[in-house]
Scaffold this motif. Structure first.
Motif, PDB file in Angstrom:
ATOM      1  N   GLU A  26      -6.017   8.091   0.398  1.00 40.30           N
ATOM      2  CA  GLU A  26      -5.398   7.270  -0.640  1.00 40.30           C
ATOM      3  C   GLU A  26      -4.997   5.904  -0.088  1.00 40.30           C
ATOM      4  O   GLU A  26      -5.194   4.886  -0.740  1.00 40.30           O
ATOM      5  CB  GLU A  26      -4.154   7.970  -1.223  1.00 40.30           C
ATOM      6  N   PHE A  27      -4.425   5.903   1.106  1.00 41.63           N
ATOM      7  CA  PHE A  27      -4.021   4.653   1.731  1.00 41.63           C
ATOM      8  C   PHE A  27      -5.227   3.814   2.110  1.00 41.63           C
ATOM      9  O   PHE A  27      -5.267   2.616   1.866  1.00 41.63           O
ATOM     10  CB  PHE A  27      -3.146   4.937   2.971  1.00 41.63           C
TER      11      PHE A  27
ATOM     12  N   THR B 186      -4.261   8.660   5.471  1.00 41.88           N
ATOM     13  CA  THR B 186      -4.713   9.370   4.272  1.00 41.88           C
ATOM     14  C   THR B 186      -5.828   8.594   3.565  1.00 41.88           C
ATOM     15  O   THR B 186      -5.901   7.362   3.641  1.00 41.88           O
ATOM     16  CB  THR B 186      -3.550   9.578   3.278  1.00 41.88           C
TER      17      THR B 186
ATOM     18  N   ASN C 104       0.869   9.256  -5.974  1.00 40.72           N
ATOM     19  CA  ASN C 104       0.791  10.611  -5.450  1.00 40.72           C
ATOM     20  C   ASN C 104       2.175  11.251  -5.429  1.00 40.72           C
ATOM     21  O   ASN C 104       2.986  10.967  -4.545  1.00 40.72           O
ATOM     22  CB  ASN C 104       0.183  10.588  -4.045  1.00 40.72           C
TER      23      ASN C 104
ATOM     24  N   TYR D 286       3.267  13.074  -2.030  1.00 44.27           N
ATOM     25  CA  TYR D 286       3.770  12.205  -0.960  1.00 44.27           C
ATOM     26  C   TYR D 286       5.188  11.740  -1.263  1.00 44.27           C
ATOM     27  O   TYR D 286       6.037  11.666  -0.379  1.00 44.27           O
ATOM     28  CB  TYR D 286       2.874  10.985  -0.755  1.00 44.27           C
TER      29      TYR D 286
ATOM     30  N   MET E 231       0.868   8.602   6.740  1.00 42.53           N
ATOM     31  CA  MET E 231       0.352   8.164   5.449  1.00 42.53           C
ATOM     32  C   MET E 231      -0.810   7.181   5.624  1.00 42.53           C
ATOM     33  O   MET E 231      -1.749   7.171   4.834  1.00 42.53           O
ATOM     34  CB  MET E 231       1.447   7.526   4.598  1.00 42.53           C
TER      35      MET E 231
ATOM     36  N   ASP F 162       2.118   1.711  -3.495  1.00 39.59           N
ATOM     37  CA  ASP F 162       1.091   2.184  -4.416  1.00 39.59           C
ATOM     38  C   ASP F 162       0.714   3.642  -4.182  1.00 39.59           C
ATOM     39  O   ASP F 162       0.539   4.400  -5.132  1.00 39.59           O
ATOM     40  CB  ASP F 162      -0.152   1.296  -4.332  1.00 39.59           C
ATOM     41  N   VAL F 163       0.616   4.052  -2.926  1.00 40.16           N
ATOM     42  CA  VAL F 163       0.301   5.456  -2.639  1.00 40.16           C
ATOM     43  C   VAL F 163       1.420   6.355  -3.152  1.00 40.16           C
ATOM     44  O   VAL F 163       1.164   7.393  -3.768  1.00 40.16           O
ATOM     45  CB  VAL F 163       0.040   5.682  -1.129  1.00 40.16           C
TER      46      VAL F 163
ATOM     47  N   LYS G 251       0.835  -1.207   0.000  1.00 40.74           N
ATOM     48  CA  LYS G 251       0.000   0.000   0.000  1.00 40.74           C
ATOM     49  C   LYS G 251       0.869   1.256   0.000  1.00 40.74           C
ATOM     50  O   LYS G 251       0.566   2.218  -0.710  1.00 40.74           O
ATOM     51  CB  LYS G 251      -0.942   0.011   1.210  1.00 40.74           C
TER      52      LYS G 251
END
Length: 166
Positions: free
Chosen positions: A161-162, A159, A123, A126, A156, A118-119, A115
């Motif tokens: 996104e996560f 977030t 992004n 980040y 993170m 991928d984040v 994860k």
């Protein structure tokens, strides 16, 4: 006293990809059901990395004991890492680049390495902030860097996104 130093992942891309695929094949031969993923900064193009490679091996819970046995035959247990019923860390510092292998049960509390990757891939902001943190700790104590890195990743994990990754 270990100091941390970083390089751009593009400098070692070819070597890390070759290492990842050879170890993925080695692991999949013995654990065909495992999900084997290249994680960590060397999996993020043009990011700063310590020059090592990290692999996450994800298994379902009933496969975990066998996976621990198999990976113990292939790699050295990382004694400096956490050891739980859902997570084990292994390493091989004798290869170039040095290798870390994180074994996790899918959907367990430590099943987050993919994860983070991928984040960071999705992004740019980040990724920029993470590289900025690394630049701040260039040449400083590894323990200080690890503490700051852990704080970065704890943030993170909060977030959107996560949290939308399943």
């Amino acid at each position: 006293m270990t100091r941390v130093n970083f390089i751009n992942s593009s400098q070692i891309y070819e070597n890390t990809e070759k290492t990842f695929f050879s170890h993925k094949m080695l692991i999949k031969e013995r654990l065909p059901e495992a999900d084997v993923q290249h994680v960590g900064s060397s999996a993020i193009p043009n990011s700063l990395t310590k020059g090592d490679i990290d692999i996450q091996v994800r298994v379902v819970s009933d496969q975990f004991p066998e996976a621990v046995k198999v990976l113990s035959l292939l790699y050295k247990l990382n004694e400096g890492s956490v050891k739980t019923e859902t997570f084990r860390a292994f390493k091989d510092d004798s290869i170039d680049p040095p290798l870390g292998v994180q074994l996790t049960i899918i959907d367990s509390e430590f099943d987050f390495f993919w994860k983070f990757r991928d984040v960071l891939l999705l992004n740019h902001q980040y990724r920029f902030e993470y590289d900025k943190l690394k630049k701040k700790y260039e040449g400083k104590e590894m323990d200080e860097y690890r503490e700051a890195k852990n704080e970065f990743f704890l943030n993170m994990m909060k977030t959107p996104e996560f949290n939308k990754l399943k």
